[in-house]
Design a protein around this motif. Sequence first.
Motif, PDB file in Angstrom:
ATOM      1  N   MET A 149       2.949 -27.843  -1.100  1.00 37.95           N
ATOM      2  CA  MET A 149       1.655 -28.480  -0.906  1.00 37.95           C
ATOM      3  C   MET A 149       1.809 -29.919  -0.448  1.00 37.95           C
ATOM      4  O   MET A 149       0.999 -30.430   0.336  1.00 37.95           O
ATOM      5  CB  MET A 149       0.825 -28.414  -2.191  1.00 37.95           C
ATOM      6  CG  MET A 149       0.408 -27.005  -2.597  1.00 37.95           C
ATOM      7  SD  MET A 149      -0.445 -26.078  -1.287  1.00 37.95           S
ATOM      8  CE  MET A 149      -1.892 -27.100  -1.033  1.00 37.95           C
ATOM      9  N   GLN A 150       2.850 -30.601  -0.914  1.00 40.26           N
ATOM     10  CA  GLN A 150       3.120 -31.956  -0.435  1.00 40.26           C
ATOM     11  C   GLN A 150       3.430 -31.950   1.057  1.00 40.26           C
ATOM     12  O   GLN A 150       3.000 -32.846   1.796  1.00 40.26           O
ATOM     13  CB  GLN A 150       4.283 -32.570  -1.223  1.00 40.26           C
ATOM     14  CG  GLN A 150       3.943 -32.900  -2.662  1.00 40.26           C
ATOM     15  CD  GLN A 150       5.150 -33.364  -3.459  1.00 40.26           C
ATOM     16  OE1 GLN A 150       6.297 -33.212  -3.027  1.00 40.26           O
ATOM     17  NE2 GLN A 150       4.910 -33.927  -4.620  1.00 40.26           N
ATOM     18  N   LEU A 151       4.163 -30.944   1.499  1.00 36.39           N
ATOM     19  CA  LEU A 151       4.463 -30.828   2.924  1.00 36.39           C
ATOM     20  C   LEU A 151       3.183 -30.613   3.728  1.00 36.39           C
ATOM     21  O   LEU A 151       2.951 -31.297   4.728  1.00 36.39           O
ATOM     22  CB  LEU A 151       5.437 -29.672   3.168  1.00 36.39           C
ATOM     23  CG  LEU A 151       5.674 -29.284   4.633  1.00 36.39           C
ATOM     24  CD1 LEU A 151       6.301 -30.444   5.398  1.00 36.39           C
ATOM     25  CD2 LEU A 151       6.533 -28.033   4.730  1.00 36.39           C
ATOM     26  N   LEU A 152       2.354 -29.659   3.294  1.00 38.70           N
ATOM     27  CA  LEU A 152       1.127 -29.377   4.040  1.00 38.70           C
ATOM     28  C   LEU A 152       0.220 -30.602   4.099  1.00 38.70           C
ATOM     29  O   LEU A 152      -0.382 -30.896   5.135  1.00 38.70           O
ATOM     30  CB  LEU A 152       0.381 -28.209   3.405  1.00 38.70           C
ATOM     31  CG  LEU A 152       1.087 -26.852   3.394  1.00 38.70           C
ATOM     32  CD1 LEU A 152       0.122 -25.766   2.935  1.00 38.70           C
ATOM     33  CD2 LEU A 152       1.671 -26.506   4.760  1.00 38.70           C
ATOM     34  N   ASP A 203      -1.405 -20.302   9.219  1.00 38.29           N
ATOM     35  CA  ASP A 203      -2.328 -19.823  10.251  1.00 38.29           C
ATOM     36  C   ASP A 203      -3.643 -20.598  10.212  1.00 38.29           C
ATOM     37  O   ASP A 203      -4.214 -20.936  11.248  1.00 38.29           O
ATOM     38  CB  ASP A 203      -2.591 -18.331  10.079  1.00 38.29           C
ATOM     39  CG  ASP A 203      -1.387 -17.477  10.469  1.00 38.29           C
ATOM     40  OD1 ASP A 203      -0.456 -18.049  11.079  1.00 38.29           O
ATOM     41  OD2 ASP A 203      -1.376 -16.276  10.171  1.00 38.29           O
ATOM     42  N   ALA A 204      -4.133 -20.873   8.996  1.00 40.70           N
ATOM     43  CA  ALA A 204      -5.390 -21.615   8.871  1.00 40.70           C
ATOM     44  C   ALA A 204      -5.246 -23.034   9.410  1.00 40.70           C
ATOM     45  O   ALA A 204      -6.150 -23.548  10.087  1.00 40.70           O
ATOM     46  CB  ALA A 204      -5.832 -21.651   7.410  1.00 40.70           C
ATOM     47  N   LEU A 205      -4.127 -23.681   9.147  1.00 43.08           N
ATOM     48  CA  LEU A 205      -3.919 -25.041   9.645  1.00 43.08           C
ATOM     49  C   LEU A 205      -3.742 -25.056  11.159  1.00 43.08           C
ATOM     50  O   LEU A 205      -4.032 -26.059  11.811  1.00 43.08           O
ATOM     51  CB  LEU A 205      -2.713 -25.679   8.953  1.00 43.08           C
ATOM     52  CG  LEU A 205      -2.928 -26.037   7.482  1.00 43.08           C
ATOM     53  CD1 LEU A 205      -1.650 -26.600   6.877  1.00 43.08           C
ATOM     54  CD2 LEU A 205      -4.079 -27.037   7.326  1.00 43.08           C
ATOM     55  N   THR A 206      -3.278 -23.952  11.715  1.00 42.35           N
ATOM     56  CA  THR A 206      -3.226 -23.849  13.180  1.00 42.35           C
ATOM     57  C   THR A 206      -4.635 -23.723  13.733  1.00 42.35           C
ATOM     58  O   THR A 206      -4.994 -24.390  14.706  1.00 42.35           O
ATOM     59  CB  THR A 206      -2.370 -22.641  13.603  1.00 42.35           C
ATOM     60  OG1 THR A 206      -1.072 -22.751  13.010  1.00 42.35           O
ATOM     61  CG2 THR A 206      -2.211 -22.599  15.116  1.00 42.35           C
ATOM     62  N   GLU A 207      -5.444 -22.867  13.109  1.00 45.02           N
ATOM     63  CA  GLU A 207      -6.839 -22.714  13.547  1.00 45.02           C
ATOM     64  C   GLU A 207      -7.622 -24.012  13.389  1.00 45.02           C
ATOM     65  O   GLU A 207      -8.529 -24.296  14.170  1.00 45.02           O
ATOM     66  CB  GLU A 207      -7.522 -21.604  12.747  1.00 45.02           C
ATOM     67  CG  GLU A 207      -7.198 -20.207  13.208  1.00 45.02           C
ATOM     68  CD  GLU A 207      -7.841 -19.873  14.544  1.00 45.02           C
ATOM     69  OE1 GLU A 207      -8.789 -20.569  14.940  1.00 45.02           O
ATOM     70  OE2 GLU A 207      -7.388 -18.922  15.188  1.00 45.02           O
ATOM     71  N   SER A 237       9.067 -38.816   7.788  1.00 43.30           N
ATOM     72  CA  SER A 237       8.348 -38.651   6.528  1.00 43.30           C
ATOM     73  C   SER A 237       7.925 -37.200   6.307  1.00 43.30           C
ATOM     74  O   SER A 237       7.874 -36.727   5.166  1.00 43.30           O
ATOM     75  CB  SER A 237       7.117 -39.568   6.495  1.00 43.30           C
ATOM     76  OG  SER A 237       6.177 -39.184   7.483  1.00 43.30           O
ATOM     77  N   ILE A 238       7.626 -36.493   7.393  1.00 46.64           N
ATOM     78  CA  ILE A 238       7.297 -35.070   7.279  1.00 46.64           C
ATOM     79  C   ILE A 238       8.551 -34.263   6.963  1.00 46.64           C
ATOM     80  O   ILE A 238       8.545 -33.376   6.093  1.00 46.64           O
ATOM     81  CB  ILE A 238       6.631 -34.567   8.573  1.00 46.64           C
ATOM     82  CG1 ILE A 238       5.237 -35.197   8.728  1.00 46.64           C
ATOM     83  CG2 ILE A 238       6.529 -33.041   8.585  1.00 46.64           C
ATOM     84  CD1 ILE A 238       4.538 -34.831  10.015  1.00 46.64           C
ATOM     85  N   ILE A 239       9.631 -34.560   7.658  1.00 46.84           N
ATOM     86  CA  ILE A 239      10.889 -33.852   7.407  1.00 46.84           C
ATOM     87  C   ILE A 239      11.315 -34.018   5.949  1.00 46.84           C
ATOM     88  O   ILE A 239      11.790 -33.079   5.307  1.00 46.84           O
ATOM     89  CB  ILE A 239      11.983 -34.366   8.357  1.00 46.84           C
ATOM     90  CG1 ILE A 239      11.616 -34.031   9.807  1.00 46.84           C
ATOM     91  CG2 ILE A 239      13.346 -33.773   7.997  1.00 46.84           C
ATOM     92  CD1 ILE A 239      12.542 -34.644  10.830  1.00 46.84           C
ATOM     93  N   ASP A 240      11.129 -35.218   5.412  1.00 47.45           N
ATOM     94  CA  ASP A 240      11.519 -35.489   4.027  1.00 47.45           C
ATOM     95  C   ASP A 240      10.718 -34.653   3.024  1.00 47.45           C
ATOM     96  O   ASP A 240      11.157 -34.467   1.888  1.00 47.45           O
ATOM     97  CB  ASP A 240      11.341 -36.976   3.706  1.00 47.45           C
ATOM     98  CG  ASP A 240      12.320 -37.856   4.467  1.00 47.45           C
ATOM     99  OD1 ASP A 240      13.344 -37.321   4.940  1.00 47.45           O
ATOM    100  OD2 ASP A 240      12.050 -39.069   4.604  1.00 47.45           O
ATOM    101  N   ASN A 241       9.553 -34.166   3.435  1.00 50.63           N
ATOM    102  CA  ASN A 241       8.723 -33.369   2.533  1.00 50.63           C
ATOM    103  C   ASN A 241       8.997 -31.869   2.625  1.00 50.63           C
ATOM    104  O   ASN A 241       8.388 -31.090   1.882  1.00 50.63           O
ATOM    105  CB  ASN A 241       7.237 -33.617   2.835  1.00 50.63           C
ATOM    106  CG  ASN A 241       6.726 -34.907   2.226  1.00 50.63           C
ATOM    107  OD1 ASN A 241       7.026 -35.226   1.081  1.00 50.63           O
ATOM    108  ND2 ASN A 241       5.958 -35.663   2.989  1.00 50.63           N
ATOM    109  N   VAL A 242       9.886 -31.458   3.516  1.00 55.70           N
ATOM    110  CA  VAL A 242      10.227 -30.036   3.623  1.00 55.70           C
ATOM    111  C   VAL A 242      11.042 -29.637   2.390  1.00 55.70           C
ATOM    112  O   VAL A 242      12.040 -30.293   2.068  1.00 55.70           O
ATOM    113  CB  VAL A 242      11.039 -29.756   4.905  1.00 55.70           C
ATOM    114  CG1 VAL A 242      11.477 -28.296   4.948  1.00 55.70           C
ATOM    115  CG2 VAL A 242      10.215 -30.099   6.137  1.00 55.70           C
TER     116      VAL A 242
END
Length: 361
Positions: free
Chosen positions: A93-96, A179-183, A271-276
Amino acid sequence: MVAGKVAVSAEADGTVRAPQSTLDRMRFSLGASFNRDLRPPTNTDSVIELLKSRILPMVSMRETSLTCDNFRELVFAYEADWKSLLQFRTEWMQLLTSLIRIDASITGEFHDETKQAARELSKEWANEIMEGLMWPMTIRSVLDASLAPLPISKSREILISNIHDTIHKMVSHMVYQLDALTERCVLGKIEWFGDSACEYSFIDRKLVSRTIRSGLVGEVRVDRKKRIAWRTNETSGVSEKSVAAHVHDIVNAVSSRIGDGMVSIPPHVQSIIDNVPDVLMNDVRMIEGNLIRERCIEQDIGETAWTITEDVTVRYHFDPAIVLAERYVLIGWVDVPLSAETSRESNVTNELQRFLGRIFE
């Protein structure tokens, strides 16, 4: 570039309707030939299997519980797996959340107030995007005291089944989230043509805020005991939202592990990579190649008016004098406040003091 246009489409009965999502409007603006650039993948089986293969090694109750002699030991084994899955859900959820990037900028005067409004609107926007994407209530532990009287083999079977059922529900929901975040125009997608050519899309979101007016409103209020006067300062403005989809065509493309690429990674990407989550890091890749075509479609998706009010205080001081026979001043002095005015107070002191002059006449 197309901006601010509302796309429409016709139903079979001739009824004209507006698309229901930002993505629909952007597809219409891009044209039918570009629709595939923005559509989420239709076959998610491979993603489901990939995620399962990464999460399953995180649990070990099936093996560790083989030597459990009593229910208490079984609980320890179960809770170890449950905590691992809970930690993964938190990291996911932190990543999203970190993927929702809103570039907030401000124009005009009164930057502090406008920044405050932009922060609040950005938070509201992000919450709207994430609506309905939290973990479902069906993901829950079945561990309770009713399992204790059962034969150890039976309670073990129930708990192991719950762990694996939880993983299945987690993975299914994760794919739904992606999929929802893509839409919802947060994630883009990539399509390969052979081994070294691809086309991918990514999304930018902008929130531009500007001040329309700022000033004092209402009457001056006074606390004589505390020697403070205050009035309400009101700042109003508008913020405009927009979403831009970038579509890039790449040749001589190379896919490499993070850190092995040729280009440097900017801080907002890092910062996004660090959250994976760690278990998915090997599935995150960097794509590099020669850009041969670039397209961008920007869609204005609304304007929000806002108003911020705050009480602005200023310390005042009395200007006393000793008077004889209401005519002769024997002596006068200035009653200086104990503390100096703040910078914010000093900005409105002159205006408030004009009102104080009338109050204490």
